[in-house]
Write a protein that holds these residues in place. Structure first.
Motif, PDB file in Angstrom:
ATOM      1  N   ARG A  99       1.000  -1.356   0.039  1.00 25.80           N
ATOM      2  CA  ARG A  99      -0.195  -0.041   0.003  1.00 25.80           C
ATOM      3  C   ARG A  99       1.110   1.247  -0.025  1.00 25.80           C
ATOM      4  N   ARG A 125      -4.197 -12.934  -5.228  1.00 26.30           N
ATOM      5  CA  ARG A 125      -6.567 -12.423  -5.099  1.00 26.30           C
ATOM      6  C   ARG A 125      -6.858 -13.803  -3.908  1.00 26.30           C
ATOM      7  N   GLY A 128      -5.173 -10.751  -0.591  1.00 28.71           N
ATOM      8  CA  GLY A 128      -5.928 -10.021  -1.070  1.00 28.71           C
ATOM      9  C   GLY A 128      -4.805  -8.611  -1.159  1.00 28.71           C
ATOM     10  N   GLN A 131      -4.902  -6.534  -5.807  1.00 25.83           N
ATOM     11  CA  GLN A 131      -5.029  -5.309  -5.378  1.00 25.83           C
ATOM     12  C   GLN A 131      -3.801  -4.224  -5.340  1.00 25.83           C
TER      13      GLN A 131
END
Length: 237
Positions: A99, A125, A128, A131
């Motif tokens: 992030r 995936r 998580g 993304q």
């Protein structure tokens, strides 16, 4: 300001798969040959097709179509998805690091992994992590037998997608094994090694890593390590 291509290894760097990945090889071997695998091979830092090739050689098996091997490896991992969800996990700090680096305006994050694309996507995936990554420009085990060749694969894909070249100073690989380090060095990338797997910090330094971290828990330390190797990258804030 030029972009940075940041390529993450998956197993042992971003996730702990609870050894599910290792268990898939003998299962696939048995389905493909009708024989039990009597020999074990080292899997860390290698591509999935390369591991299977060694299994076949050690058992005197030849002529198995690569497409059949890839399909069976994907099938066997998919069948163990529930178990993988139970025993696997993102490694501490992985989500935070992804992030934070994703917030760097000029960083393109993807993967350089020995996993076949289908298996890489399933793992990322499931936990998580997908993304945070541009998986279209990643390099996967089915793209080349040797990990070092994957660096150029990812560079070509990223250059096509982003309209600019990524040179050695603009490519950083993050992995956890000496083979990851060697792949980055041979492929012409800077390397940050994380001693989160079976390899010690000393072994990773000896392999030639530009920087070594004990883990990903300290997000600021991860970001600083990337910025030290790519000083042109700055925070979006």
């Amino acid at each position: 300001m030029k972009r940075l291509l940041l390529l993450w290894d998956i197993d042992g760097t971003l996730i702990d798969d609870g050894h599910i990945g290792e268990a898939v090889y003998p299962l696939a071997f048995e389905r493909l040959t009708g024989r039990s695998a009597l020999h074990r091979v080292i899997t860390a830092g290698r591509t999935e097709p390369d591991v299977m090739d060694e299994l076949f050689r050690r058992h005197g098996v030849s002529g198995v179509e690569p497409s059949r091997v890839a399909a069976e490896l994907a099938t066997q991992l998919r069948r163990r998805t529930a178990e993988l969800r139970t025993v696997g996990r993102p490694l501490p700090g992985a989500v935070e690091a992804l992030r934070a680096l994703g917030a760097q305006r000029h960083v393109v994050q993807s993967v350089l992994t020995g996993n076949l694309r289908a298996n890489a996507l399933l793992k990322l995936r499931l936990f998580g992590l997908a993304q945070f990554l541009d998986l279209a420009v990643g390099a996967y085990g089915g793209d080349a037998r040797e990990r070092a060749a994957l660096v150029q694969v990812a560079r070509r894909r990223a250059a096509a997608a982003y309209g600019r070249a990524f040179d050695a100073d603009g490519t950083v690989l993050i992995g956890d094994t000496p083979r990851d380090v060697q792949a980055g060095r041979t492929g012409g990338a800077r390397v940050i090694a994380v001693a989160s797997g079976a390899s010690s910090a000393a072994a990773l330094r000896e392999a030639g890593a530009d920087a070594v971290l004990a883990a990903l828990r300290d997000t600021e330390a991860v970001v600083r390590a990337v910025q030290a190797l790519a000083p042109g990258v700055r925070s979006s804030g």
